[in-house]
Design a protein around this motif. Structure first.
Motif, PDB file in Angstrom:
ATOM      1  N   ALA A  99      27.047 -37.205  11.689  1.00  0.00           N
ATOM      2  CA  ALA A  99      26.311 -37.741  10.536  1.00  0.00           C
ATOM      3  C   ALA A  99      26.562 -36.875   9.313  1.00  0.00           C
ATOM      4  O   ALA A  99      26.529 -35.646   9.379  1.00  0.00           O
ATOM      5  N   GLY A 100      26.837 -37.532   8.201  1.00  0.00           N
ATOM      6  CA  GLY A 100      27.016 -36.812   6.940  1.00  0.00           C
ATOM      7  C   GLY A 100      28.375 -36.163   6.778  1.00  0.00           C
ATOM      8  O   GLY A 100      28.583 -35.377   5.857  1.00  0.00           O
ATOM      9  N   CYS A 101      29.334 -36.505   7.661  1.00  0.00           N
ATOM     10  CA  CYS A 101      30.619 -35.795   7.631  1.00  0.00           C
ATOM     11  C   CYS A 101      31.548 -36.294   6.528  1.00  0.00           C
ATOM     12  O   CYS A 101      31.286 -37.294   5.862  1.00  0.00           O
ATOM     13  N   CYS A 102      32.654 -35.563   6.369  1.00  0.00           N
ATOM     14  CA  CYS A 102      33.790 -36.022   5.577  1.00  0.00           C
ATOM     15  C   CYS A 102      34.889 -36.394   6.569  1.00  0.00           C
ATOM     16  O   CYS A 102      35.220 -35.598   7.454  1.00  0.00           O
ATOM     17  N   VAL A 103      35.421 -37.599   6.442  1.00  0.00           N
ATOM     18  CA  VAL A 103      36.556 -38.012   7.278  1.00  0.00           C
ATOM     19  C   VAL A 103      37.833 -37.777   6.470  1.00  0.00           C
ATOM     20  O   VAL A 103      38.003 -38.345   5.383  1.00  0.00           O
ATOM     21  N   ALA A 104      38.699 -36.931   6.993  1.00  0.00           N
ATOM     22  CA  ALA A 104      39.921 -36.560   6.272  1.00  0.00           C
ATOM     23  C   ALA A 104      41.152 -37.133   6.967  1.00  0.00           C
ATOM     24  O   ALA A 104      41.295 -37.030   8.183  1.00  0.00           O
ATOM     25  N   MET A 105      42.028 -37.731   6.179  1.00  0.00           N
ATOM     26  CA  MET A 105      43.304 -38.225   6.698  1.00  0.00           C
ATOM     27  C   MET A 105      44.352 -37.119   6.588  1.00  0.00           C
ATOM     28  O   MET A 105      44.669 -36.667   5.492  1.00  0.00           O
ATOM     29  N   HIS A 106      44.879 -36.717   7.751  1.00  0.00           N
ATOM     30  CA  HIS A 106      46.010 -35.779   7.757  1.00  0.00           C
ATOM     31  C   HIS A 106      47.278 -36.598   8.000  1.00  0.00           C
ATOM     32  O   HIS A 106      47.543 -37.025   9.116  1.00  0.00           O
ATOM     33  N   SER A 107      48.020 -36.822   6.930  1.00  0.00           N
ATOM     34  CA  SER A 107      49.236 -37.645   7.046  1.00  0.00           C
ATOM     35  C   SER A 107      50.507 -36.811   7.029  1.00  0.00           C
ATOM     36  O   SER A 107      51.603 -37.342   7.182  1.00  0.00           O
ATOM     37  N   GLY A 108      50.354 -35.505   6.823  1.00  0.00           N
ATOM     38  CA  GLY A 108      51.535 -34.645   6.729  1.00  0.00           C
ATOM     39  C   GLY A 108      52.131 -34.611   5.324  1.00  0.00           C
ATOM     40  O   GLY A 108      53.136 -33.939   5.091  1.00  0.00           O
ATOM     41  N   ALA A 144      23.939 -30.588  -1.522  1.00  0.00           N
ATOM     42  CA  ALA A 144      23.923 -30.632  -0.060  1.00  0.00           C
ATOM     43  C   ALA A 144      24.997 -31.581   0.477  1.00  0.00           C
ATOM     44  O   ALA A 144      25.388 -31.488   1.638  1.00  0.00           O
ATOM     45  N   SER A 145      25.483 -32.501  -0.368  1.00  0.00           N
ATOM     46  CA  SER A 145      26.545 -33.404   0.089  1.00  0.00           C
ATOM     47  C   SER A 145      27.925 -32.783  -0.099  1.00  0.00           C
ATOM     48  O   SER A 145      28.939 -33.405   0.210  1.00  0.00           O
ATOM     49  N   LEU A 146      27.968 -31.559  -0.597  1.00  0.00           N
ATOM     50  CA  LEU A 146      29.260 -30.887  -0.815  1.00  0.00           C
ATOM     51  C   LEU A 146      29.548 -29.828   0.257  1.00  0.00           C
ATOM     52  O   LEU A 146      30.550 -29.120   0.184  1.00  0.00           O
ATOM     53  N   VAL A 147      28.667 -29.725   1.235  1.00  0.00           N
ATOM     54  CA  VAL A 147      28.887 -28.830   2.382  1.00  0.00           C
ATOM     55  C   VAL A 147      28.592 -29.657   3.627  1.00  0.00           C
ATOM     56  O   VAL A 147      27.433 -29.930   3.936  1.00  0.00           O
ATOM     57  N   VAL A 148      29.644 -30.103   4.297  1.00  0.00           N
ATOM     58  CA  VAL A 148      29.490 -31.146   5.332  1.00  0.00           C
ATOM     59  C   VAL A 148      30.423 -30.902   6.521  1.00  0.00           C
ATOM     60  O   VAL A 148      31.448 -30.223   6.386  1.00  0.00           O
ATOM     61  N   PRO A 149      30.093 -31.492   7.669  1.00  0.00           N
ATOM     62  CA  PRO A 149      31.027 -31.411   8.804  1.00  0.00           C
ATOM     63  C   PRO A 149      32.341 -32.114   8.458  1.00  0.00           C
ATOM     64  O   PRO A 149      32.344 -33.110   7.735  1.00  0.00           O
ATOM     65  N   LEU A 150      33.437 -31.568   8.969  1.00  0.00           N
ATOM     66  CA  LEU A 150      34.766 -32.116   8.673  1.00  0.00           C
ATOM     67  C   LEU A 150      35.385 -32.735   9.925  1.00  0.00           C
ATOM     68  O   LEU A 150      35.474 -32.085  10.970  1.00  0.00           O
ATOM     69  N   ALA A 151      35.799 -33.997   9.803  1.00  0.00           N
ATOM     70  CA  ALA A 151      36.507 -34.686  10.896  1.00  0.00           C
ATOM     71  C   ALA A 151      37.918 -35.001  10.393  1.00  0.00           C
ATOM     72  O   ALA A 151      38.075 -35.689   9.387  1.00  0.00           O
ATOM     73  N   VAL A 152      38.922 -34.450  11.052  1.00  0.00           N
ATOM     74  CA  VAL A 152      40.307 -34.644  10.600  1.00  0.00           C
ATOM     75  C   VAL A 152      41.016 -35.630  11.525  1.00  0.00           C
ATOM     76  O   VAL A 152      41.117 -35.402  12.735  1.00  0.00           O
ATOM     77  N   VAL A 153      41.491 -36.720  10.938  1.00  0.00           N
ATOM     78  CA  VAL A 153      42.186 -37.755  11.718  1.00  0.00           C
ATOM     79  C   VAL A 153      43.683 -37.611  11.445  1.00  0.00           C
ATOM     80  O   VAL A 153      44.140 -37.761  10.311  1.00  0.00           O
ATOM     81  N   ASP A 154      44.418 -37.305  12.506  1.00  0.00           N
ATOM     82  CA  ASP A 154      45.849 -37.001  12.388  1.00  0.00           C
ATOM     83  C   ASP A 154      46.682 -38.275  12.546  1.00  0.00           C
ATOM     84  O   ASP A 154      46.748 -38.842  13.630  1.00  0.00           O
ATOM     85  N   VAL A 155      47.290 -38.693  11.439  1.00  0.00           N
ATOM     86  CA  VAL A 155      48.171 -39.867  11.499  1.00  0.00           C
ATOM     87  C   VAL A 155      49.595 -39.469  11.078  1.00  0.00           C
ATOM     88  O   VAL A 155      50.400 -40.314  10.689  1.00  0.00           O
ATOM     89  N   ALA A 156      49.885 -38.169  11.163  1.00  0.00           N
ATOM     90  CA  ALA A 156      51.157 -37.652  10.631  1.00  0.00           C
ATOM     91  C   ALA A 156      52.373 -38.277  11.321  1.00  0.00           C
ATOM     92  O   ALA A 156      53.368 -38.583  10.653  1.00  0.00           O
ATOM     93  N   ALA A 157      52.293 -38.471  12.637  1.00  0.00           N
ATOM     94  CA  ALA A 157      53.458 -39.028  13.345  1.00  0.00           C
ATOM     95  C   ALA A 157      53.728 -40.457  12.875  1.00  0.00           C
ATOM     96  O   ALA A 157      54.886 -40.842  12.640  1.00  0.00           O
ATOM     97  N   LYS A 158      52.672 -41.233  12.691  1.00  0.00           N
ATOM     98  CA  LYS A 158      52.831 -42.625  12.231  1.00  0.00           C
ATOM     99  C   LYS A 158      53.314 -42.660  10.785  1.00  0.00           C
ATOM    100  O   LYS A 158      54.162 -43.475  10.415  1.00  0.00           O
TER     101      LYS A 158
END
Ligand SMILES: [Zn+2]
Length: 273
Positions: A156-165, A116-130
């Motif tokens: 709650a329970g999400c995965c926070v993903a770094m989008h760096s490009g 159940a921890s392998l199917v989660v909401p996804l939050a993508v944080v875009d830091v590509a410009a930096k």
């Protein structure tokens, strides 16, 4: 089709049909760990599947500079009537998962991670410009605050993903690793202070990066790894296509090979959008 949040509904339906006898069906398996359960019950629907996985090959850049996979042809169709390769695989290569045991003495190995921890909401944080300005960029507490200002509290329970490009450099090992003449890597990662805040203030299940490591390339103490994994949470490295999914609202599916005693392993990473 439905995804996190509807596990409870499936459970109820199956129970009603008396069809739920030890069949390995998804149930919340979080009681024994501090890891938060995925988002509360809600039916989520999706219309597209985005592949967040790089194609694995011996030329994909790795942390140790050796091929992450080697294929040996053991059977050949013309000679044997079928094709079959043997693989030699580095656990932490290509798009892959870091299990809690990777940076702890007694953390969960791959096969023990609750499904159940392998199917989660996804939050993508875009830091590509930096990151384009600074290859040593570390995703900060401010970046998380900016995401929440736009999209609300991290689910709650999400995965926070770094989008760096960085995914676009994956075909160029020199660029992807950013290795300098002293052998130091230069690529973005999570700032350990931001990770401390996530652990204290939010209920996050996993971190993901589109680079070789959760910690930025020049890190010597791997403080993001050492804080995060021993709490029973997982990490994903070398994610692809994070620019093709929304910052908020997608569901991440981590297709992890179930290998006993593994400290990590390749994943087919999918986003349902
Ligand atoms: Zn790893």
């Amino acid at each position: 089709m439905c995804v996190p949040g509807c596990a409870e509904a499936i459970h109820a339906a199956l129970s009603r049909r008396n069809f739920f006898k030890g069949a390995g069906v998804i149930t919340a398996g979080f009681a024994a760990t501090a890891v938060p359960a995925p988002a509360e019950a809600a039916i989520r629907r999706f219309s597209a599947v985005v592949d967040l996985t790089h194609t694995m090959s011996p030329s994909f850049p790795t942390f140790f500079g050796v091929p992450g996979i080697e294929l040996e042809k053991k059977f050949d169709f013309k000679k044997d009537g079928f094709n079959l390769n043997w693989w030699k695989l580095v656990e932490h290569a290509g798009t892959h998962l870091d299990a809690p045991i990777h940076f702890s003495e007694a953390g969960a190995t791959v096969e023990k991670i609750a499904v159940a921890s392998l199917v989660v909401p996804l939050a993508v944080v875009d830091v590509a410009a930096k990151a384009a300005q600074n290859p040593d960029y570390q995703l900060s507490r401010d970046d998380l605050a900016a995401w929440e200002k736009k999209h609300g509290k991290l689910p709650a329970g999400c995965c926070v993903a770094m989008h760096s490009g960085w995914a676009r450099h994956a075909t160029d090992a020199a660029k992807f690793t950013g290795k300098d003449s002293a052998g130091v890597f230069h690529f973005p990662g999570f700032d350990p202070e931001a990770v401390t805040w996530l652990l204290k203030e939010r209920r996050v299940t996993g971190l993901a990066v589109d680079t070789l490591s959760l910690d930025y390339g020049a890190s010597k103490d791997f403080k993001t790894h050492t804080q995060w994994l021993p709490t029973g949470r997982w990490g994903i490295e070398n994610a692809a296509n994070l620019d093709k999914v929304p910052a908020s609202g997608a569901t991440l599916v981590v297709g992890l090979a179930k290998v006993k005693d593994a400290t990590g392993g390749p994943v087919r990473l999918l986003a349902l959008v």
